[in-house]
Scaffold this motif. Sequence first.
Motif, PDB file in Angstrom:
ATOM      1  N   ARG A  39      42.137  18.564  60.072  1.00  0.00           N
ATOM      2  CA  ARG A  39      40.686  18.557  59.968  1.00  0.00           C
ATOM      3  C   ARG A  39      40.306  17.260  60.828  1.00  0.00           C
ATOM      4  NH1 ARG A  39      38.649  19.379  54.118  1.00  0.00           N
ATOM      5  NH2 ARG A  39      36.826  19.417  55.031  1.00  0.00           N
ATOM      6  N   ASN A  40      39.252  17.544  61.709  1.00  0.00           N
ATOM      7  CA  ASN A  40      38.734  16.351  62.439  1.00  0.00           C
ATOM      8  C   ASN A  40      37.254  16.965  62.949  1.00  0.00           C
ATOM      9  OD1 ASN A  40      38.504  15.054  65.246  1.00  0.00           O
ATOM     10  ND2 ASN A  40      39.973  13.755  64.176  1.00  0.00           N
ATOM     11  N   PRO A  41      36.333  15.974  63.245  1.00  0.00           N
ATOM     12  CA  PRO A  41      35.205  16.529  63.754  1.00  0.00           C
ATOM     13  C   PRO A  41      35.311  16.884  65.037  1.00  0.00           C
ATOM     14  CG  PRO A  41      35.189  14.069  63.149  1.00  0.00           C
ATOM     15  CD  PRO A  41      36.283  14.607  62.739  1.00  0.00           C
ATOM     16  N   ASN A  42      36.219  16.574  65.787  1.00  0.00           N
ATOM     17  CA  ASN A  42      36.416  16.802  67.291  1.00  0.00           C
ATOM     18  C   ASN A  42      37.045  18.285  67.473  1.00  0.00           C
ATOM     19  OD1 ASN A  42      34.937  14.568  68.059  1.00  0.00           O
ATOM     20  ND2 ASN A  42      36.826  13.337  67.524  1.00  0.00           N
ATOM     21  N   TYR A  43      37.720  18.636  66.622  1.00  0.00           N
ATOM     22  CA  TYR A  43      38.467  20.052  66.744  1.00  0.00           C
ATOM     23  C   TYR A  43      38.583  20.735  65.368  1.00  0.00           C
ATOM     24  CZ  TYR A  43      42.592  17.744  64.852  1.00  0.00           C
ATOM     25  OH  TYR A  43      43.579  17.032  63.953  1.00  0.00           O
TER      26      TYR A  43
END
Length: 218
Positions: free
Chosen positions: A85-89
């Motif tokens: 989980r990551n805001p960029n992907y």
Amino acid sequence: MAKTKANKPFKDWTYEEVGDTFGLKRLFQHPLFDSFEKMKLPTNHPKRPALEDMRQFAFESIDSWNEDEYKFMFIGTFIGLVNFRNPNYKSFTQRPMSVKYDNDQKITEGLIDFMLAKGIQTPKKPHFFLHEYKPEKRRDNDPLGQLLIAMVAAQKLNLDDKPIYGIYVNGRNWFFVALEANQYAVSNPYVITTDDIFDLYAVLLYFKQLMDELYSQI
């Protein structure tokens, strides 16, 4: 102008055909995979009990799982422990991908089991794949070929010089694949019914960090 026509789907490719069609060279040593040998999960890591439980579950059950059972009972849970989980992907599953080849006269296409990519509803710039879950007794096609054609498709669609990474699963054996430019390499297998499962998890944590860094730049 000749009409573009559909060619065989991803599931029908062999790794030899992918190499011949797209001019790929296979390497049998790769510094990335050499570095994996140093990636060990600490003995006090909080996920060790859950991983041991999954190892035992796979040891007892993998001979009987079909593809859907393998995905539902094991793979989804195992990947969930990595927490990609990551805001960029984000993670995408069962998404279509296609690419033209042979001077744009043919198209190959297929559904990708799991990928990390930019985007919200539509995946963009995928750079990590988990594709082709083959249960223990199924040997009717080429899982490396199917993963490799998906990775080549991503490479051509991404239009950047970033490497593509992937995993294919053949029964209890998990293999990493790296593709950069026209060269690719395949790791030795990680056997999930053994203590390899801890090393496999450590490598996946490394890939999470790698993806966090990569997607912060694109």
